[in-house]
Design a protein around this motif. Structure first.
Motif, PDB file in Angstrom:
ATOM      1  N   GLU A  76      57.222  40.850  68.097  1.00 26.81           N
ATOM      2  CA  GLU A  76      56.668  42.109  67.598  1.00 26.81           C
ATOM      3  C   GLU A  76      57.043  42.324  66.136  1.00 26.81           C
ATOM      4  O   GLU A  76      56.246  42.844  65.350  1.00 26.81           O
ATOM      5  CB  GLU A  76      57.168  43.280  68.441  1.00 26.81           C
ATOM      6  CG  GLU A  76      56.526  44.619  68.077  1.00 26.81           C
ATOM      7  CD  GLU A  76      55.002  44.567  68.052  1.00 26.81           C
ATOM      8  OE1 GLU A  76      54.404  45.167  67.132  1.00 26.81           O
ATOM      9  OE2 GLU A  76      54.406  43.912  68.933  1.00 26.81           O
ATOM     10  N   GLY A  77      58.244  41.895  65.746  1.00 26.57           N
ATOM     11  CA  GLY A  77      58.628  41.994  64.343  1.00 26.57           C
ATOM     12  C   GLY A  77      57.736  41.141  63.455  1.00 26.57           C
ATOM     13  O   GLY A  77      57.326  41.565  62.364  1.00 26.57           O
ATOM     14  N   LEU A  78      57.432  39.923  63.911  1.00 27.31           N
ATOM     15  CA  LEU A  78      56.532  39.057  63.153  1.00 27.31           C
ATOM     16  C   LEU A  78      55.127  39.648  63.067  1.00 27.31           C
ATOM     17  O   LEU A  78      54.480  39.613  62.011  1.00 27.31           O
ATOM     18  CB  LEU A  78      56.472  37.677  63.804  1.00 27.31           C
ATOM     19  CG  LEU A  78      57.460  36.623  63.313  1.00 27.31           C
ATOM     20  CD1 LEU A  78      57.296  35.325  64.097  1.00 27.31           C
ATOM     21  CD2 LEU A  78      57.277  36.357  61.836  1.00 27.31           C
ATOM     22  N   ARG A  79      54.657  40.187  64.167  1.00 28.03           N
ATOM     23  CA  ARG A  79      53.318  40.786  64.158  1.00 28.03           C
ATOM     24  C   ARG A  79      53.257  41.990  63.218  1.00 28.03           C
ATOM     25  O   ARG A  79      52.248  42.202  62.534  1.00 28.03           O
ATOM     26  CB  ARG A  79      52.920  41.186  65.575  1.00 28.03           C
ATOM     27  CG  ARG A  79      52.741  40.003  66.517  1.00 28.03           C
ATOM     28  CD  ARG A  79      52.351  40.432  67.908  1.00 28.03           C
ATOM     29  NE  ARG A  79      51.032  41.057  67.919  1.00 28.03           N
ATOM     30  CZ  ARG A  79      50.467  41.547  69.016  1.00 28.03           C
ATOM     31  NH1 ARG A  79      51.122  41.507  70.183  1.00 28.03           N
ATOM     32  NH2 ARG A  79      49.265  42.080  68.959  1.00 28.03           N
ATOM     33  N   ASP A  80      54.335  42.735  63.143  1.00 24.14           N
ATOM     34  CA  ASP A  80      54.380  43.865  62.225  1.00 24.14           C
ATOM     35  C   ASP A  80      54.320  43.378  60.778  1.00 24.14           C
ATOM     36  O   ASP A  80      53.621  43.976  59.938  1.00 24.14           O
ATOM     37  CB  ASP A  80      55.658  44.677  62.468  1.00 24.14           C
ATOM     38  CG  ASP A  80      55.738  45.904  61.568  1.00 24.14           C
ATOM     39  OD1 ASP A  80      54.805  46.725  61.601  1.00 24.14           O
ATOM     40  OD2 ASP A  80      56.725  46.033  60.821  1.00 24.14           O
ATOM     41  N   ILE A  81      55.021  42.284  60.484  1.00 26.84           N
ATOM     42  CA  ILE A  81      54.941  41.703  59.136  1.00 26.84           C
ATOM     43  C   ILE A  81      53.520  41.230  58.863  1.00 26.84           C
ATOM     44  O   ILE A  81      52.987  41.411  57.761  1.00 26.84           O
ATOM     45  CB  ILE A  81      55.949  40.555  59.005  1.00 26.84           C
ATOM     46  CG1 ILE A  81      57.376  41.115  58.974  1.00 26.84           C
ATOM     47  CG2 ILE A  81      55.675  39.714  57.748  1.00 26.84           C
ATOM     48  CD1 ILE A  81      58.458  40.063  59.018  1.00 26.84           C
ATOM     49  N   GLY A  82      52.874  40.640  59.853  1.00 26.13           N
ATOM     50  CA  GLY A  82      51.500  40.203  59.691  1.00 26.13           C
ATOM     51  C   GLY A  82      50.565  41.353  59.359  1.00 26.13           C
ATOM     52  O   GLY A  82      49.663  41.220  58.517  1.00 26.13           O
ATOM     53  N   ARG A  83      50.798  42.494  60.008  1.00 24.91           N
ATOM     54  CA  ARG A  83      49.960  43.666  59.711  1.00 24.91           C
ATOM     55  C   ARG A  83      50.186  44.147  58.283  1.00 24.91           C
ATOM     56  O   ARG A  83      49.245  44.592  57.601  1.00 24.91           O
ATOM     57  CB  ARG A  83      50.266  44.781  60.715  1.00 24.91           C
ATOM     58  CG  ARG A  83      49.724  44.510  62.129  1.00 24.91           C
ATOM     59  CD  ARG A  83      49.864  45.732  63.023  1.00 24.91           C
ATOM     60  NE  ARG A  83      51.250  45.947  63.430  1.00 24.91           N
ATOM     61  CZ  ARG A  83      51.796  45.442  64.529  1.00 24.91           C
ATOM     62  NH1 ARG A  83      51.062  44.675  65.345  1.00 24.91           N
ATOM     63  NH2 ARG A  83      53.041  45.705  64.855  1.00 24.91           N
TER      64      ARG A  83
END
Length: 416
Positions: A76-83
Motif C-alpha cells: 500500500e505504501g508503494l501504491r501510494d507513491i505511485g499515485r
C-alpha cells in the motif's frame, strides 16, 4: 553520448526496504537514467542521503522501513507513491526484500508500475541460500557443498565428519532483519568452535554450513545482466572482483570488466532453465582446485556495482530494462573490457588489507581502460559529500572494528 533515446515520459523509481542510506547502486541508477532525461524518484531513509541529494533526482519519498513490516503495508505504501508520481514508473529494486515484494504482489502493483513478470515464487527462492543451492543441484550448476541442519543433534553429526574450516551463513535472506543466527558470513575453524556457536542458535538453527573455498585457490567473478520476458539476456556482462570489504567476504570495492565466455554461457543457461526475467547480479567463485565456477549468490535485483558494466552502445542493465519495458530495442555492443569500478569509501582499507595478505587477482588488467567511481561525479557532486558526512564518523569506528574482528564474523554481501 549513448546512441539511443529513452522514453522520457516513463519515470523510474528506486525501491528499497530497510535502513542502508549509503548505497551507491541507487545513486548510480538515478544518474544512469537521469542523465538521459528520465524523471527519477527514490525511496529514501531521510532527506539527507546521497540518493536524495543527487541533482538527477526529481523527488525523494522519505519512507523509513525496517523489512519487518507486513507485506500489505509495504504494498500500500508503494501504491501510494505511485499515485503521487501520477503515471506508471519503472521499478528498480536495490535489495532482495524489494524484489521479492514486487514479484509476490505483481497484480496489486501492476497498475501503477512497470516491472518484469516472472514466477512470483522465484525471487524468494533465489534469495534463500537453501533455495539457490537446490536450484543449482537440480540444474547441474556447481555450488559449494552445503548442509542445512535442523537441530543441534544434526550439527553434532556434521561436526564429527566435516572438513574444516567451514562457513556459516543465515539460511534465509531476510533473517538478518529478525533474529539472525550469525552476523553475515562466519568462518568456523574447528568442531569445538562450531558446537560452541551452535548452542546459541536455538532449537531450529536457521543456518547453512558451507564448504570453505580458500582464497588462495579462488577468484571472484561477477555476472550482471538484464533478462527479457523470454528469459534471454538483452545484455550480459562478466567481470572480476579485485578487492572487497571486508576482505574476501563483503561488498565489491574494486572490480574490472573482463571477458569470460565460459561463465557467460553458464549464467545464460542457468537463467533460462529457472525462467528468470529482470535485472540480475550473480557472484561466482572460480575454484582452481577443480577448475569449476561455483555460484555463491543470485541477487534478483540491481547490484550495487552495476555501473561497472557498460557496452559500446552505452547500455547498462538499468537502461536495458527501461528500454525493454517501454517497448524499445536494446542496442547491442561489446562490453567495455578493462573498465574499472572503485567504491572510494571502502577501497582504501581494502587495498591496504589485500597488500598485507599478498593476494592478487591474476585476471585483473594491469591498466584500466576507464574508471567509474561509485560516488564522485563532476556533474553530480553532492552525493559524494553527503556520503562523506555520513560515513566518516561512524565509518571509521566500523572499519576499525572490522579490521580487528573480521576473522570470526564479517558483514556485508554474503560471500565466502
Amino acid at each position: 553520448m549513448p546512441l539511443f533515446a529513452l522514453d522520457r515520459s516513463v519515470p523510474g523509481l528506486i525501491v528499497k526496504i530497510g535502513n542502508y542510506p549509503l548505497h551507491h547502486g541507487g545513486v548510480g541508477a538515478i544518474r544512469s537514467l537521469g542523465r538521459l532525461g528520465v524523471p527519477m524518484y527514490a525511496i529514501t531513509e531521510d532527506r539527507f542521503t546521497p540518493a536524495a541529494s543527487s541533482r538527477y533526482l526529481d523527488k525523494g519519498f522519505v519512507w523509513p522501513t525496517t523489512g519487518l513490516e507486513h507485506p500489505d503495508r509495504l504494498v500500500e505504501g508503494l501504491r501510494d507513491i505511485g499515485r503521487k508520481i501520477g503515471r506508471p514508473a519503472v521499478l528498480l529494486p536495490t535489495d532482495e526484500e524489494a524484489a521479492v515484494l514486487i514479484a509476490e504482489h505483481a497484480d496489486a502493483l501492476g497498475e501503477s508500475f512497470l516491472f518484469p513478470r516472472l514466477d512470483p515464487r522465484l525471487p524468494r527462492q533465489l534469495a534463500s541460500k537453501r533455495g539457490l543451492h537446490e536450484l543449482c543441484v537440480t540444474h547441474g550448476v556447481a555450488t559449494p557443498r552445503a548442509a542445512f541442519p535442523d537441530s543441534y543433534a544434526e550439527i553434532e553429526e556434521f561436526a564429527a565428519t566435516a572438513r574444516f574450516p567451514v562457513v556459516a551463513k543465515n539460511r534465509e535472506a531476510f533473517e538478518r532483519r529478525r533474529s539472525p543466527a550469525v552476523s553475515g558470513t562466519t568462518r568456523i575453524c574447528g568442531p569445538g568452535e562450531l558446537l560452541a556457536l551452535a548452542r546459541g542458535w536455538g532449537e531450529r538453527p536457521g543456518v547453512i554450513l558451507q564448504e570453505y573455498l580458500p582464497r588462495e585457490e579462488a577468484e571472484d567473478w561477477i555476472v550482471h545482466a538484464y533478462i527479457d520476458a523470454d528469459h534471454a539476456p538483452r545484455t550480459l556482462f562478466t567481470g572480476v572482483k579485485v578487492r572487497s570489504w571486508p576482505p574476501h567476504a563483503g561488498m565489491t570495492a574494486c572490480a574490472y570488466i573482463v571477458p569470460n565466455p565460459e561463465l557467460a554461457t553458464m549464467a545464460t543457461e542457468f537463467i533460462k532453465h529457472i525462467g528468470f526475467s529482470g535485472i540480475v547480479d550473480l557472484d561466482w567463485r572460480y575454484d582452481r582446485r577443480d577448475g569449476r565456477y561455483k555460484l555463491l549468490d543470485f541477487n534478483p535485483r540491481v547490484g550495487a556495482q552495476f555501473r561497472l558494466f557498460e557496452n559500446a552502445a552505452g547500455i547498462d542493465v538499468v537502461r536495458a530494462q527501461h528500454l525493454d519495458l517501454t517497448g524499445q530495442r536494446v542496442p547491442e555492443g561489446e562490453q567495455l573490457n578493462g573498465r574499472r569500478f572503485v567504491v572510494e569509501n571502502i577501497d582504501l582499507p581494502a587495498m591496504l588489507a589485500y597488500r598485507r595478505s599478498g593476494y592478487t587477482t591474476p585476471h585483473a588488467p594491469r591498466r584500466a581502460s576507464g574508471t567509474e567511481l561509485a560516488w564522485l561525479a563532476p556533474d553530480d557532486i553532492k552525493p559524494f559529500f553527503t556520503m562523506l558526512a555520513r560515513f566518516v564518523r561512524p565509518g571509521v569506528k566500523h572499519l576499525l572494528q572490522m579490521w580487528h574482528g573480521r576473522r570470526t564474523a564479517v558483514s556485508g554481501r554474503d560471500q565466502i
